[in-house]
Design an enzyme around this catalytic site. Structure first.
Site, PDB file in Angstrom:
ATOM      1  CB  CYS A 199      -0.917  -0.033   1.223  1.00 39.31           C
ATOM      2  SG  CYS A 199      -1.760   1.518   1.540  1.00 39.31           S
ATOM      3  CB  CYS A 231       1.122   1.043   4.351  1.00 40.37           C
ATOM      4  SG  CYS A 231      -0.477   0.588   5.063  1.00 40.37           S
ATOM      5  CG  ASP A 241      -3.413  14.903  -3.269  1.00 42.27           C
ATOM      6  OD1 ASP A 241      -4.341  14.171  -2.912  1.00 42.27           O
ATOM      7  OD2 ASP A 241      -2.844  14.801  -4.379  1.00 42.27           O
ATOM      8  CG  HIS A 272      -3.885  -1.143   5.055  1.00 42.82           C
ATOM      9  ND1 HIS A 272      -3.594  -0.330   3.989  1.00 42.82           N
ATOM     10  CD2 HIS A 272      -4.748  -2.085   4.589  1.00 42.82           C
ATOM     11  CE1 HIS A 272      -4.231  -0.777   2.920  1.00 42.82           C
ATOM     12  NE2 HIS A 272      -4.940  -1.839   3.255  1.00 42.82           N
ATOM     13  CG  ASN A 287     -13.146  10.210  -3.500  1.00 45.89           C
ATOM     14  OD1 ASN A 287     -14.222  10.808  -3.485  1.00 45.89           O
ATOM     15  ND2 ASN A 287     -12.041  10.746  -3.969  1.00 45.89           N
ATOM     16  CG  HIS A 333      -4.139   3.608   3.854  1.00 45.12           C
ATOM     17  ND1 HIS A 333      -3.061   2.935   4.434  1.00 45.12           N
ATOM     18  CD2 HIS A 333      -4.568   4.477   4.810  1.00 45.12           C
ATOM     19  CE1 HIS A 333      -2.866   3.376   5.656  1.00 45.12           C
ATOM     20  NE2 HIS A 333      -3.768   4.317   5.912  1.00 45.12           N
ATOM     21  CG  HIS A 368      -7.278   8.898   1.091  1.00 42.71           C
ATOM     22  ND1 HIS A 368      -7.320   7.596   0.633  1.00 42.71           N
ATOM     23  CD2 HIS A 368      -7.664   9.681   0.058  1.00 42.71           C
ATOM     24  CE1 HIS A 368      -7.705   7.602  -0.635  1.00 42.71           C
ATOM     25  NE2 HIS A 368      -7.936   8.853  -1.006  1.00 42.71           N
ATOM     26  CG  HIS A 372      -9.300  14.020  -0.860  1.00 42.96           C
ATOM     27  ND1 HIS A 372      -8.314  14.140  -1.792  1.00 42.96           N
ATOM     28  CD2 HIS A 372      -9.799  12.756  -1.005  1.00 42.96           C
ATOM     29  CE1 HIS A 372      -8.209  13.014  -2.487  1.00 42.96           C
ATOM     30  NE2 HIS A 372      -9.093  12.154  -2.022  1.00 42.96           N
TER      31      HIS A 372
HETATM   32  P1  5GP Z   1      -8.526   9.138  -4.042  1.00 40.82           P
HETATM   33  O1  5GP Z   1      -8.909   9.284  -5.498  1.00 40.82           O
HETATM   34  O2  5GP Z   1      -8.113   7.736  -3.717  1.00 40.82           O
HETATM   35  O3  5GP Z   1      -9.577   9.675  -3.107  1.00 40.82           O
HETATM   36  O4  5GP Z   1      -7.299  10.102  -3.830  1.00 40.82           O
HETATM   37  C1  5GP Z   1      -5.963   9.671  -3.758  1.00 40.82           C
HETATM   38  C2  5GP Z   1      -5.121  10.906  -3.688  1.00 40.82           C
HETATM   39  O5  5GP Z   1      -3.811  10.525  -3.327  1.00 40.82           O
HETATM   40  C3  5GP Z   1      -5.006  11.674  -5.019  1.00 40.82           C
HETATM   41  O6  5GP Z   1      -5.485  12.999  -4.840  1.00 40.82           O
HETATM   42  C4  5GP Z   1      -3.511  11.625  -5.347  1.00 40.82           C
HETATM   43  O7  5GP Z   1      -3.027  12.815  -5.910  1.00 40.82           O
HETATM   44  C5  5GP Z   1      -2.884  11.337  -3.992  1.00 40.82           C
HETATM   45  N1  5GP Z   1      -1.638  10.574  -4.066  1.00 40.82           N
HETATM   46  C6  5GP Z   1      -1.444   9.414  -4.751  1.00 40.82           C
HETATM   47  N2  5GP Z   1      -0.188   8.975  -4.583  1.00 40.82           N
HETATM   48  C7  5GP Z   1       0.425   9.876  -3.766  1.00 40.82           C
HETATM   49  C8  5GP Z   1       1.765   9.962  -3.232  1.00 40.82           C
HETATM   50  O8  5GP Z   1       2.642   9.119  -3.471  1.00 40.82           O
HETATM   51  N3  5GP Z   1       2.038  11.022  -2.440  1.00 40.82           N
HETATM   52  C9  5GP Z   1       1.086  11.975  -2.148  1.00 40.82           C
HETATM   53  N4  5GP Z   1       1.473  12.992  -1.361  1.00 40.82           N
HETATM   54  N5  5GP Z   1      -0.183  11.921  -2.622  1.00 40.82           N
HETATM   55  C10 5GP Z   1      -0.489  10.887  -3.426  1.00 40.82           C
HETATM   56 ZN    ZN Z   2      -2.249   1.194   3.754  1.00 42.89          ZN
END
Ligand code: 5GP
Ligand code: ZN
Length: 115
Positions: free
Chosen positions: A7, A10, A33, A49, A89, A100, A102, A104
């Protein structure tokens, strides 16, 4: 603490992938982000996780409460005083990209890239 070696979040918790951290304690991590939609765009995650909101139970309620309750302080600390959005989401139709949980938190002057 529950950890999935495959992940990406993680790996961020473990320091194996670098991130710009905004807050950390024993159970939560906040980082910026990598592809922000808004001038300020942070992700609040549990360090343990939990793949999606479908895995969340009543046992997670205090943790989720803490995640939501820290948003206003975080936004104020980043100069966001005119409003912000909080978003979680879930799953394919919810357009969850990282498996995982999260939250926003997005704010700052418009226009924003999305939302
Ligand atoms: P989701 O679409 O799953 O709600 O949002 C995932 C978010 O994680 C996206 O806005 C994406 O830009 C962010 N993200 C993905 N990989 C990484 C990373 O390696 N580092 C950081 N800081 N953000 C990430
Ligand atoms: Zn995780």
């Amino acid at each position: 603490m529950n950890h999935d070696p495959n992940c990406i979040f993680c790996k961020i918790v473990a320091g194996q992938i670098p991130s710009r951290k905004a807050f950390e304690d024993d159970e939560l991590l906040v980082f910026h982000d990598i592809a922000p939609w808004a001038p300020v765009h942070v992700l609040i995650i549990p360090k343990a996780h939990v793949a999606t909101m479908y895995e969340v139970t009543q046992d997670h309620a205090p943790l989720l409460g803490r995640m939501l309750a820290m948003a206003p302080k975080l936004m104020r600390e980043h100069g966001v005083t005119n409003g912000f959005r909080t978003l979680i989401n879930t799953g394919e139709d919810g357009r969850q990209e990282v498996q995982h949980v999260h939250m926003h938190v997005m704010g700052g002057p418009r226009p924003w890239a999305k939302g």
